[in-house]
Design an enzyme around this catalytic site. Structure first.
Site, PDB file in Angstrom:
ATOM      1  N   ASP A  20      36.693  14.815  39.175  1.00  0.00           N
ATOM      2  CA  ASP A  20      37.753  14.435  39.874  1.00  0.00           C
ATOM      3  C   ASP A  20      37.542  14.142  41.468  1.00  0.00           C
ATOM      4  O   ASP A  20      36.407  14.434  41.599  1.00  0.00           O
ATOM      5  CB  ASP A  20      39.182  15.316  39.451  1.00  0.00           C
ATOM      6  CG  ASP A  20      38.854  16.748  39.920  1.00  0.00           C
ATOM      7  OD1 ASP A  20      37.965  16.933  40.753  1.00  0.00           O
ATOM      8  OD2 ASP A  20      39.303  17.555  39.299  1.00  0.00           O
TER       9      ASP A  20
ATOM     10  N   ARG B  79      42.706  16.562  33.348  1.00  0.00           N
ATOM     11  CA  ARG B  79      41.632  17.396  32.915  1.00  0.00           C
ATOM     12  C   ARG B  79      41.969  18.553  31.962  1.00  0.00           C
ATOM     13  O   ARG B  79      41.212  19.084  31.261  1.00  0.00           O
ATOM     14  CB  ARG B  79      40.764  17.702  34.116  1.00  0.00           C
ATOM     15  CG  ARG B  79      39.891  16.892  34.810  1.00  0.00           C
ATOM     16  CD  ARG B  79      39.045  17.798  35.639  1.00  0.00           C
ATOM     17  NE  ARG B  79      37.821  17.893  35.171  1.00  0.00           N
ATOM     18  CZ  ARG B  79      37.632  19.054  34.667  1.00  0.00           C
ATOM     19  NH1 ARG B  79      38.513  20.076  34.637  1.00  0.00           N
ATOM     20  NH2 ARG B  79      36.263  19.245  34.130  1.00  0.00           N
TER      21      ARG B  79
HETATM   22  C1  UD1 Z   1      42.448  26.063  37.481  1.00  0.00           C
HETATM   23  C2  UD1 Z   1      43.363  25.176  38.078  1.00  0.00           C
HETATM   24  C3  UD1 Z   1      43.180  24.687  39.262  1.00  0.00           C
HETATM   25  C4  UD1 Z   1      42.555  25.609  40.341  1.00  0.00           C
HETATM   26  C5  UD1 Z   1      41.427  26.396  39.573  1.00  0.00           C
HETATM   27  C6  UD1 Z   1      40.855  27.494  40.509  1.00  0.00           C
HETATM   28  C7  UD1 Z   1      44.545  24.664  35.936  1.00  0.00           C
HETATM   29  C8  UD1 Z   1      45.327  23.299  35.264  1.00  0.00           C
HETATM   30  N1  UD1 Z   1      44.054  24.402  37.140  1.00  0.00           N
HETATM   31  O1  UD1 Z   1      41.319  24.937  37.123  1.00  0.00           O
HETATM   32  O2  UD1 Z   1      44.513  24.223  39.948  1.00  0.00           O
HETATM   33  O3  UD1 Z   1      42.173  24.931  41.195  1.00  0.00           O
HETATM   34  O4  UD1 Z   1      41.751  26.928  37.993  1.00  0.00           O
HETATM   35  O5  UD1 Z   1      41.768  28.527  40.687  1.00  0.00           O
HETATM   36  O6  UD1 Z   1      45.013  25.801  35.648  1.00  0.00           O
HETATM   37  N2  UD1 Z   1      33.241  25.678  36.186  1.00  0.00           N
HETATM   38  C9  UD1 Z   1      32.090  25.625  35.797  1.00  0.00           C
HETATM   39  N3  UD1 Z   1      31.774  25.454  34.343  1.00  0.00           N
HETATM   40  C10 UD1 Z   1      32.940  25.590  33.602  1.00  0.00           C
HETATM   41  C11 UD1 Z   1      34.210  25.995  34.036  1.00  0.00           C
HETATM   42  C12 UD1 Z   1      34.231  26.186  35.510  1.00  0.00           C
HETATM   43  O7  UD1 Z   1      30.676  25.639  36.497  1.00  0.00           O
HETATM   44  O8  UD1 Z   1      32.854  25.406  32.252  1.00  0.00           O
HETATM   45  C13 UD1 Z   1      33.440  26.297  37.809  1.00  0.00           C
HETATM   46  C14 UD1 Z   1      34.097  24.877  38.485  1.00  0.00           C
HETATM   47  O9  UD1 Z   1      33.425  23.615  38.578  1.00  0.00           O
HETATM   48  C15 UD1 Z   1      34.751  25.600  39.608  1.00  0.00           C
HETATM   49  C16 UD1 Z   1      34.817  27.081  39.346  1.00  0.00           C
HETATM   50  O10 UD1 Z   1      34.121  27.334  38.090  1.00  0.00           O
HETATM   51  O11 UD1 Z   1      33.806  25.385  40.768  1.00  0.00           O
HETATM   52  C17 UD1 Z   1      36.254  27.260  39.063  1.00  0.00           C
HETATM   53  O12 UD1 Z   1      36.891  26.659  38.044  1.00  0.00           O
HETATM   54  P1  UD1 Z   1      38.056  26.970  36.979  1.00  0.00           P
HETATM   55  O13 UD1 Z   1      38.272  28.352  37.279  1.00  0.00           O
HETATM   56  O14 UD1 Z   1      37.524  26.882  35.508  1.00  0.00           O
HETATM   57  O15 UD1 Z   1      39.135  25.993  37.284  1.00  0.00           O
HETATM   58  P2  UD1 Z   1      40.123  25.168  36.292  1.00  0.00           P
HETATM   59  O16 UD1 Z   1      40.304  26.153  35.015  1.00  0.00           O
HETATM   60  O17 UD1 Z   1      39.473  23.956  35.914  1.00  0.00           O
END
Ligand code: UD1
Length: 415
Positions: free
Chosen positions: A116, A92
């Site tokens: 996922d 992802r």
């Molecule tokens: C990254 C990390 C992952 C970690 C997470 C939170 C990587 C490759 N992965 O994932 O290991 O668990 O940070 O520390 O660096 N969200 C939305 N909309 C968006 C983006 C996010 O609603 O556009 C939500 C997600 O569903 C989740 C929360 O925001 O509930 C945090 O997600 P995010 O910080 O974006 O995680 P990742 O960057 O995907």
């Protein structure tokens, strides 16, 4: 690696050298799209997710070579700005190429990532931030297509400090015209590492690691060398293994300043833990005590630490309430722990963990990277053998996982 067989182990003694941070290196690799030339990244772990990102860069026309933890990326003048479904589906985090592609090539076609094993993971904040900078998106046939003549700096307010959305916005803004300010930005150490890399390339990113990041757009960036920060999640995994087995470890290269809250929490549970000239030192002489855990964006307790913490709480003295505030579905592996005799009840996004003296080894399945590693940790503190299947998930994020644990006395085998 399909299976890990874990025999009851302990105490652990010795030193483990941490690898480079997975969650940092994947973004640094994406950032190489931003400048022509030859990049050299040091301390890059040999893990499957790095291979996936390397395949993605290669499919776009970049040259990638990974030898002895040194990753060389050759970025030619012309690249194909597309991330195909087969690769995004494997990982992802591929979505972080969107910002750099729009900034440098002006267009991007990226497969929409699915959910996922721990629930839906939307990318709305990624798209909104890039739209604020002037990108225009359409989606069709499972792909997002974006274009932008030249991005223009803007104020971006993130609804939630998303790590990926912050990274995409920063990487897009470095070549935008004028100033961008990102409010409520994620503060993870991996974001500061990315900003350091971009600044070395000639970007002007200020305030990374704080909730407000200011980026002054520049005309051009250059290929550079950079050393990846150590993996704090790998550190948390080995600290949990120590919690499960007892003993004394030095985690070489660990950065205590990246793990303050984790060290505080483990200290509360009875682990002796402190900074060491070579990294972090920790010792466990008796059964740990329970402590409540609530996952939060950095500097809070990372959601990625939680599976390991639950594994040691499962055998700690007392009752703990664990709240998951980031990913609603990230409790699935607990069913596997319960099969090992853990006393855990789940209520919505809370888990009530009543510590038992010993777990009971059983066949269990790894659903994702961290859950897999957490089941190995639990197996160390179980009577009899634990067989973790689908252990290939662990190889996505851990370099020589079994070998490193074996070197400090854990009795585990892979097959
Ligand atoms: C990254 C990390 C992952 C970690 C997470 C939170 C990587 C490759 N992965 O994932 O290991 O668990 O940070 O520390 O660096 N969200 C939305 N909309 C968006 C983006 C996010 O609603 O556009 C939500 C997600 O569903 C989740 C929360 O925001 O509930 C945090 O997600 P995010 O910080 O974006 O995680 P990742 O960057 O995907």
């Amino acid at each position: 690696m399909e299976r890990i067989v874990v025999h009851p182990s302990g105490p652990l003694e010795g030193r483990i050298r941490l690898s480079g941070a997975k969650n940092s290196v994947l973004k640094l690799m994406a950032a190489t799209v931003l400048a022509e030339g030859t990049f050299v990244l040091r301390n890059v772990p040999h893990i499957v997710d790095v291979d996936c990102m390397a395949d993605l860069l290669r499919s776009m026309g970049l040259g990638v070579d990974h030898c002895d933890n040194v990753l060389t990326v050759v970025r030619p003048a012309d690249i194909n700005p597309e991330a195909p479904y087969e690769l995004v589906e494997r990982m992802r985090a591929s979505i972080v190429v969107l910002g750099p592609l729009l900034a440098r090539v002006g267009r991007a076609r990226v497969a929409l990532p699915g959910g996922d094993d721990f629930g839906p993971r939307p990318i709305d904040m990624h798209l909104q931030s890039l739209e604020r900078l002037g990108a225009v998106f359409s989606t069709a046939h499972g792909y997002i297509e974006g274009h932008a003549d030249r991005l223009v700096g803007a104020r971006i307010f993130l609804e939630f400090p998303s790590v990926g959305a912050t990274e995409n916005a920063v990487m897009a803004a470095v070549l935008a015209k004028g100033e961008t300010v990102i409010e409520n930005a994620a503060r993870e150490p991996e974001i500061a590492d990315l900003a350091g890399f971009l600044n070395r390339m000639g970007a002007r990113v200020l305030g990374a690691g704080s909730p407000t990041i200011t980026i002054v757009g520049v005309e051009e960036l250059f290929a550079v060398e950079h050393e990846v920060i150590p993996d704090r999640i790998e550190a948390a995994t080995f600290l949990a293994a120590l919690g499960a087995c007892g003993g004394e470890l030095v985690l070489e290269a660990a950065r205590p300043d990246h793990m303050d809250m984790l060290m505080q929490k483990l200290g509360e549970m009875g682990m002796r833990i402190s900074t060491h000239p070579d990294g972090v030192w920790a010792m466990v002489g008796e059964r740990l005590r329970s402590a409540d855990v609530s996952t939060l964006p950095y500097p809070g307790i990372a959601t990625d630490y939680k599976p390991f913490l639950v594994s040691i709480l499962a055998v700690a003295e007392g009752v703990a309430i664990v709240a998951e505030n980031l990913f609603s579905g990230r409790f699935r592996y607990i069913d596997e722990l319960v099969r090992m005799g853990a006393d855990i009840r789940i209520e919505e996004h809370f888990a009530v963990v009543r510590g038992v003296r010993r777990l009971s080894g059983a066949p269990v399945r790894a659903h994702d990277i961290r859950a897999g590693a957490a089941l190995v940790v639990a197996g160390l503190a179980a009577d009899g053998d634990t067989v973790v299947s689908d252990a290939h998930h662990i190889a996505r994020g851990y370099e020589r996982f079994a070998e490193k644990l074996r070197a400090v006395g854990a009795d585990i085998e892979t097959s």
